[in-house]
Design an enzyme around this catalytic site. Structure first.
Site, PDB file in Angstrom:
ATOM      1  CG  ASP A 248     -11.825  54.528 -17.804  1.00 42.01           C
ATOM      2  OD1 ASP A 248     -12.994  54.876 -17.557  1.00 42.01           O
ATOM      3  OD2 ASP A 248     -11.354  54.428 -18.956  1.00 42.01           O
TER       4      ASP A 248
ATOM      5  CG  ASP B 108     -16.562  52.285 -21.724  1.00 44.50           C
ATOM      6  OD1 ASP B 108     -16.985  51.292 -22.325  1.00 44.50           O
ATOM      7  OD2 ASP B 108     -17.252  52.968 -20.923  1.00 44.50           O
TER       8      ASP B 108
END
Length: 483
Positions: free
Chosen positions: A298, A300
């Site tokens: 991922d 953020d």
């Protein structure tokens, strides 16, 4: 004659030091001499008191004279001789009794008093005449409080050379210590360690491994307690009612979030096949790598953090152009070891970034992390996510067209891998902590356990046990029971 006895001395240099060993009969004879001298002293004292009483009566009858501090009388020469004899006799017997208790041999110069008088000469002659009759009785006789020892480590045996005797004593002590170690060894393994090597059968039995001994008899295990990625920090955070650090508070908050997400994930239905078919990524497998595995990151709060407030200090400011044509400077905080882990993993396996953010923003950040476009095999954005009926963006790993046993997803939000709980690796969110080391710990976990495994899902399920969270009513109870 008495004055001559006081002044007559024997030179101490003429007396040769001899062993101070006496028999029981000699000791009784000396005791009788001491008692007779004491009785004579008492008689002298009684006579002196009577003379003083008579003198005082005569003075009362005569004219009273002024009192002064001058003594009325002094001891006679005979009294001085008897007193000195009594004192030397008492000191000599005291020294002999000490030697008898300690079992040590001292020379005559250490036992006899240093004052040079006729008593010194008499005792020296007595010992010299009886030296041929002395026996080692004093060495073997012990007081009721003491015990007979086989050998004395503080003495030197005259039958052996000093080096040879010392070597024999050292060998005896070594054998004795080794025997005690084999008979009294008590080993206890740490109750919290699950992976330990089995000790040799000669030192420990299978039954003793499960016993919990006191700290005084506990032996530390050869292997220290192993740090487990994410789990060890999670357990440490829940040990205290109030977390001591911001990192511990972050782990507790993340555990609560993950606990709530698991219930949501378990109720999710599988994605529609047509939707998955429309989002499948035609990505050829990466060749010439050590592990045929895929690690999906991922973006953020996992690799970076974007400041919502532009006035906050950031590591880098990147220009972001929106579809409307407007451009802003986004402040980005790069997580420690972010670039490093992408570079290291790209050399041994396939690495992909999959984010639910828009491409206009995420592509600029990814370009900063991989400026030469050599580390990542693919970049996926929000359009590749599957939207759930509740409006949550789910990252369905089936779009990669990879075997699910060979792919993992690292994400701070557990709902992102909601349809593949066994493929998810949780990680606490990152904001601006420059001391963060989660990615470094994650790399060790991946290289040591996940990537070499035939099926990654088995390792992740046994480590994080996310599906079992639903057995408990609250996160704290789940952490305490599961880990």
């Amino acid at each position: 004659m008495q004055n001559q006895n006081i002044k007559s001395v024997t030179s101490r240099q003429d007396v040769k030091p001899i062993k101070a060993n006496i028999t029981r009969e000699q000791f009784q004879t000396l005791t009788k001499l001491y008692n007779s001298g004491r009785q004579q002293n008492n008689n002298v004292e009684r006579d002196r008191n009577q003379q003083q009483q008579q003198a005082s009566n005569q003075q009362q009858q005569q004219t009273i004279t002024p009192r002064n501090n001058t003594p009325q009388s002094c001891r006679t020469a005979q009294e001085v001789f008897i007193y000195s004899k009594q004192k030397k006799m008492k000191y000599f017997l005291y020294q002999k009794s000490n030697l008898k208790e300690q079992g040590k041999m001292q020379n005559n110069s250490q036992v006899l008093p240093k004052t040079k008088n006729s008593l010194h000469r008499n005792f020296s002659q007595l010992e010299k005449s009886a030296s041929a009759l002395l026996t080692p009785l004093i060495q073997t006789t012990t007081t009721p409080q003491s015990k007979q020892k086989k050998y004395n480590l503080m003495s030197i045996d005259q039958r052996f050379p000093s080096n040879q005797f010392a070597q024999q004593i050292a060998q005896q002590l070594k054998k004795k210590n080794e025997t005690n170690k084999k008979e009294n060894l008590k080993v206890s393994l740490d109750d919290f360690i699950t992976q330990v090597s089995r000790p040799t059968k000669t030192l420990i039995s299978p039954f003793k491994q499960t016993k919990s001994l006191s700290p005084s008899t506990r032996v530390q295990s050869a292997k220290p307690k192993k740090q487990i990625y994410y789990v060890s920090s999670l357990v440490e955070a829940f040990k205290h009612q109030y977390p001591q650090t911001c990192e511990q508070q972050l782990f507790k908050d993340h555990a609560v979030q993950t606990f709530n997400c698991v219930g949501f994930c378990m109720n999710l239905q599988e994605s529609d096949k047509e939707i998955i078919q429309s989002k499948i990524l035609n990505l050829p497998p990466k060749l010439n790598c050590k592990y045929q595995k895929t690690v999906v990151f991922d973006l953020d709060e996992t690799l970076i953090h974007c400041n919502e407030n532009q006035s906050l200090k950031a590591d880098v400011y990147l220009p972001i152009t929106f579809p409307s044509g407007d451009t802003v400077q986004a402040g980005i905080n790069i997580r420690p070891f972010a670039k490093w882990i992408l570079q290291e993993l790209s050399q041994i396996c396939e690495v992909i970034v999959f984010t639910a953010s828009h491409q206009c923003y995420a592509s600029q950040v990814i370009q900063y992390l991989d400026p030469k476009n050599q580390l990542l095999s693919a970049q996926l954005f929000r359009d590749k996510c599957v939207l759930s009926p509740d409006g949550v963006h789910i990252k369905d790993l089936k779009i990669f067209n990879r075997d699910l046993k060979d792919i993992v997803l690292v994400d701070n939000a557990a709902y992102s891998f909601g349809v593949h709980l066994e493929n998810g690796i949780p990680i606490i969110p990152y904001y601006d902590n420059k001391d963060d080391k989660e990615l470094k710990t994650l790399y060790d976990f991946l290289v040591e356990q996940v990537l070499p495994a035939p099926d990654c899902r088995l390792v992740l399920q046994s480590t994080f046990r996310l599906r079992e969270f639903l057995k408990y009513n609250e996160p704290k109870l789940a952490i305490e029971k599961l880990f």
